[in-house]
Write a protein that holds these residues in place. Structure first.
Motif, PDB file in Angstrom:
ATOM      1  N   THR A 157       0.802  -1.225   0.000  1.00 52.25           N
ATOM      2  CA  THR A 157       0.000   0.000   0.000  1.00 52.25           C
ATOM      3  C   THR A 157       0.830   1.268   0.000  1.00 52.25           C
ATOM      4  N   ALA A 158       2.100   1.158   0.396  1.00 42.45           N
ATOM      5  CA  ALA A 158       2.965   2.345   0.440  1.00 42.45           C
ATOM      6  C   ALA A 158       3.686   2.596  -0.888  1.00 42.45           C
ATOM      7  N   LEU A 159       3.521   1.703  -1.854  1.00 43.03           N
ATOM      8  CA  LEU A 159       4.156   1.894  -3.162  1.00 43.03           C
ATOM      9  C   LEU A 159       3.537   3.078  -3.895  1.00 43.03           C
ATOM     10  N   PRO A 160       4.247   3.643  -4.883  1.00 40.38           N
ATOM     11  CA  PRO A 160       3.649   4.709  -5.688  1.00 40.38           C
ATOM     12  C   PRO A 160       2.344   4.251  -6.341  1.00 40.38           C
ATOM     13  N   ARG A 161       1.449   5.189  -6.546  1.00 35.12           N
ATOM     14  CA  ARG A 161       0.084   4.890  -6.993  1.00 35.12           C
ATOM     15  C   ARG A 161       0.039   4.070  -8.277  1.00 35.12           C
ATOM     16  N   HIS A 162       1.032   4.229  -9.150  1.00 34.04           N
ATOM     17  CA  HIS A 162       0.987   3.532 -10.443  1.00 34.04           C
ATOM     18  C   HIS A 162       1.528   2.113 -10.373  1.00 34.04           C
ATOM     19  N   VAL A 163       1.943   1.658  -9.186  1.00 38.66           N
ATOM     20  CA  VAL A 163       2.533   0.330  -9.016  1.00 38.66           C
ATOM     21  C   VAL A 163       1.542  -0.573  -8.276  1.00 38.66           C
ATOM     22  N   ASN A 164       1.186  -1.693  -8.905  1.00 44.09           N
ATOM     23  CA  ASN A 164       0.240  -2.634  -8.306  1.00 44.09           C
ATOM     24  C   ASN A 164       0.870  -4.025  -8.241  1.00 44.09           C
ATOM     25  N   ILE A 165       1.175  -4.494  -7.029  1.00 45.27           N
ATOM     26  CA  ILE A 165       1.560  -5.899  -6.864  1.00 45.27           C
ATOM     27  C   ILE A 165       0.260  -6.693  -6.829  1.00 45.27           C
ATOM     28  N   SER A 166      -0.040  -7.360  -7.915  1.00 46.22           N
ATOM     29  CA  SER A 166      -1.373  -7.934  -8.069  1.00 46.22           C
ATOM     30  C   SER A 166      -1.541  -9.261  -7.348  1.00 46.22           C
ATOM     31  N   GLU A 167      -0.454 -10.016  -7.193  1.00 44.74           N
ATOM     32  CA  GLU A 167      -0.552 -11.330  -6.574  1.00 44.74           C
ATOM     33  C   GLU A 167       0.785 -11.646  -5.918  1.00 44.74           C
ATOM     34  N   LEU A 168       0.752 -12.002  -4.648  1.00 42.89           N
ATOM     35  CA  LEU A 168       1.995 -12.196  -3.925  1.00 42.89           C
ATOM     36  C   LEU A 168       1.877 -13.431  -3.042  1.00 42.89           C
ATOM     37  N   THR A 169       2.789 -14.386  -3.260  1.00 42.09           N
ATOM     38  CA  THR A 169       2.880 -15.568  -2.411  1.00 42.09           C
ATOM     39  C   THR A 169       4.007 -15.355  -1.413  1.00 42.09           C
ATOM     40  N   ILE A 170       3.719 -15.556  -0.152  1.00 40.23           N
ATOM     41  CA  ILE A 170       4.727 -15.357   0.897  1.00 40.23           C
ATOM     42  C   ILE A 170       4.799 -16.639   1.725  1.00 40.23           C
ATOM     43  N   LEU A 171       5.985 -17.249   1.757  1.00 40.50           N
ATOM     44  CA  LEU A 171       6.178 -18.536   2.411  1.00 40.50           C
ATOM     45  C   LEU A 171       7.288 -18.459   3.458  1.00 40.50           C
ATOM     46  N   PRO A 172       7.185 -19.273   4.495  1.00 41.36           N
ATOM     47  CA  PRO A 172       8.370 -19.478   5.321  1.00 41.36           C
ATOM     48  C   PRO A 172       9.488 -20.060   4.446  1.00 41.36           C
ATOM     49  N   THR A 173      10.692 -19.627   4.632  1.00 42.01           N
ATOM     50  CA  THR A 173      11.788 -20.056   3.781  1.00 42.01           C
ATOM     51  C   THR A 173      11.913 -21.576   3.738  1.00 42.01           C
ATOM     52  N   ALA A 174      11.682 -22.240   4.853  1.00 39.19           N
ATOM     53  CA  ALA A 174      11.896 -23.683   4.925  1.00 39.19           C
ATOM     54  C   ALA A 174      10.630 -24.504   4.683  1.00 39.19           C
ATOM     55  N   GLN A 175       9.509 -23.858   4.342  1.00 33.58           N
ATOM     56  CA  GLN A 175       8.283 -24.629   4.126  1.00 33.58           C
ATOM     57  C   GLN A 175       8.361 -25.443   2.847  1.00 33.58           C
ATOM     58  N   PRO A 176       8.193 -26.767   2.907  1.00 35.70           N
ATOM     59  CA  PRO A 176       8.407 -27.596   1.722  1.00 35.70           C
ATOM     60  C   PRO A 176       7.202 -27.702   0.795  1.00 35.70           C
ATOM     61  N   ILE A 177       5.994 -27.414   1.283  1.00 32.76           N
ATOM     62  CA  ILE A 177       4.808 -27.608   0.456  1.00 32.76           C
ATOM     63  C   ILE A 177       3.991 -26.322   0.395  1.00 32.76           C
TER      64      ILE A 177
END
Length: 262
Positions: A242-262
């Motif tokens: 939400t703090a990015l400039p108005r013209h920048v949209n991160i539309s889809e973001l996957t965030i995982l624990p580094t060691a998560q295998p699945i």
């Protein structure tokens, strides 16, 4: 509270913004409400458990944050619309919506736990749609006046992973992820940013709702074996988007624990 060690943002980049956070009584919702307020946003916190919202609001107010408590069940369309009117009247129209309320109830399909199926559909799908319907006019109005406007829908990696016994929950999250892709086409033209966050294993109370022994074993094993995400990690992700400039949209973001295998 997000520590300086993990914080990506400093100062008050969200000054003047009005945020709505659903599912705010605990976990990722509560952590995100705190972080957005810390960064300058006025925050409306929405959930059913008023006593937890009051405690969260007192915490935010203690650091001079501006907060509005709205004890609302997002499956009640009329109540959500009324809440949207309250936000506009007391804080101003919302320009940031974190659509986070959800529930995870895991069972084998042939157990026919139809009440659990319906509860997940009601909250994870209908509740999300009720929030979009109530606050979309706020977001489009913000974009029309040249401000940043964000709709962030909480999905899960379960939307794309094949996990046994997760069929209904995964189906609701697949709906959210694909809905987000589709409505972004329409709303992006109106300069409303639309995002889906798909986290992996987060150490929150959500797994406490799981009673299936196989799913519980999987989750407890992950919690024991790896360093899982914290609710503050997700909060920091929302803040960054939400703090990015108005013209920048991160539309889809996957965030995982580094060691998560699945």
């Amino acid at each position: 509270m997000t520590s300086a060690k993990t914080s990506l943002l400093t100062g008050r980049p969200l000054d003047g913004r009005v945020a709505v956070v659903t599912g705010a009584s605990s976990g990722m919702g509560a952590a995100t409400a705190r972080r957005l307020a810390e960064l300058g946003a006025a925050v409306a916190v929405v959930a059913r458990r008023k006593e937890k919202l009051d405690a969260l609001a007192a915490d935010i107010a203690s650091t001079r944050g501006r907060v509005l408590v709205l004890p609302v069940d997002v499956t009640d369309r009329v109540a959500v619309r009324t809440a949207a009117d309250q936000v506009a009247a007391e804080l101003g129209p919302a320009d940031l919506v974190f659509n986070n309320a959800g529930v995870q109830l895991i069972s084998a399909i042939d157990e026919l736990k139809v009440d659990d199926w319906q509860r997940q559909i009601d909250l994870n799908v209908t509740g999300v749609m009720n929030v979009i319907a109530a606050f979309l006019p706020h977001l489009t109005a913000a974009a029309d006046r040249g401000a940043a406007a964000d709709l962030i829908n909480m999905s899960s990696i379960a939307a794309t992973r094949i996990l046994e016994k997760y069929s209904i929950y995964s189906g609701t999250k697949a709906y959210i992820s694909h809905l987000t892709r589709l409505i972004r086409i329409e709303l992006g033209r109106k300069n409303v940013r639309v995002s889906a966050i798909e986290p992996g294993m987060v150490d929150t109370e959500l797994p406490d709702h799981v009673t299936d022994p196989d799913a519980s074993a999987l989750m407890s094993g992950l919690l024991h074996d790896i360093e899982c995400l914290r609710d503050t990690d997700v909060a920091e992700t929302v803040a960054f988007i939400t703090a990015l400039p108005r013209h920048v949209n991160i539309s889809e973001l996957t965030i995982l624990p580094t060691a998560q295998p699945i």
